[in-house]
Design a protein around this motif. Structure first.
Motif, short mmCIF file in Angstrom:
data_model
loop_
_atom_site.label_atom_id
_atom_site.label_comp_id
_atom_site.label_asym_id
_atom_site.label_seq_id
_atom_site.Cartn_x
_atom_site.Cartn_y
_atom_site.Cartn_z
N THR A 52 0.81 -1.22 0.00
CA THR A 52 0.00 0.00 0.00
C THR A 52 0.84 1.26 0.00
OG1 THR A 52 -0.09 0.02 2.41
CG2 THR A 52 -1.85 -1.15 1.27
N GLY A 53 2.11 1.13 0.24
CA GLY A 53 2.96 2.30 0.34
C GLY A 53 3.18 2.98 -1.00
N ASN A 54 3.24 4.29 -0.96
CA ASN A 54 3.47 5.05 -2.18
C ASN A 54 4.84 4.78 -2.78
OD1 ASN A 54 0.98 6.25 -2.00
ND2 ASN A 54 1.72 8.02 -0.87
N ASP A 55 5.74 4.27 -1.96
CA ASP A 55 7.09 4.00 -2.46
C ASP A 55 7.21 2.61 -3.08
OD1 ASP A 55 8.64 3.12 0.75
OD2 ASP A 55 6.83 2.42 -0.25
N GLY A 56 6.11 1.92 -3.16
CA GLY A 56 6.12 0.59 -3.77
C GLY A 56 6.61 -0.49 -2.85
N GLY A 57 6.83 -0.15 -1.58
CA GLY A 57 7.32 -1.14 -0.65
C GLY A 57 6.28 -2.21 -0.35
N VAL A 58 6.75 -3.40 -0.11
CA VAL A 58 5.87 -4.53 0.22
C VAL A 58 6.25 -5.05 1.59
CG1 VAL A 58 5.08 -6.82 -0.46
CG2 VAL A 58 5.60 -5.12 -2.21
#
Length: 129
Positions: A52-58
């Motif tokens: 869900t992070g805007n930085d694409g983190g999972v």
């Protein structure tokens, strides 16, 4: 109306693979990301995989990292949870959820979402030993 429909659960032997799908209606996944959660009988709900992070983190649950991944079919507005090397302890009802407000993958998987978040109805995964 914003809705999520999770499906694909079933019975699988330990070591096997299974993919769950989560279809969204009323919104586009790309704007909010998604989280997968599960709840086993007698246990609290836990975050399995959140993106869900805007930085694409999972964010991965500790016990599933390296075994679970997600993919997206934008044309179908569907997100998949691919599960491999399944273990009996993966048995649970699996839910997909989309946050109502921006939130990092870590906090969403940790249960810090909002009561306004959208949840699917859950699909049962049973892993036999």
């Amino acid at each position: 109306e914003v809705q999520l429909q999770a499906s694909g659960g079933g019975l699988v032997q330990a070591g096997g693979s299974l993919s769950l799908s989560c279809v969204a209606s009323g919104f586009t996944f790309g704007d909010r990301g998604i989280g997968w959660f599960r709840q086993a009988p007698g246990k609290e709900r836990e975050g399995v995989l959140c993106a869900t992070g805007n930085d694409g983190g999972v964010e991965y649950g500790t016990s599933v990292k390296g075994r679970f991944t997600i993919s997206t079919d934008s044309a179908r507005n569907t997100v998949y949870l691919h599960m491999s090397s399944l273990k009996p302890e993966d048995t649970a009802v699996y839910y997909c959820a989309v946050p109502r407000h921006p939130i990092s993958s870590y906090y969403f998987c940790s249960g810090y979402g909002s009561p306004l978040d959208v949840w699917g109805q859950g699909t049962q995964v049973t892993v036999s030993s």
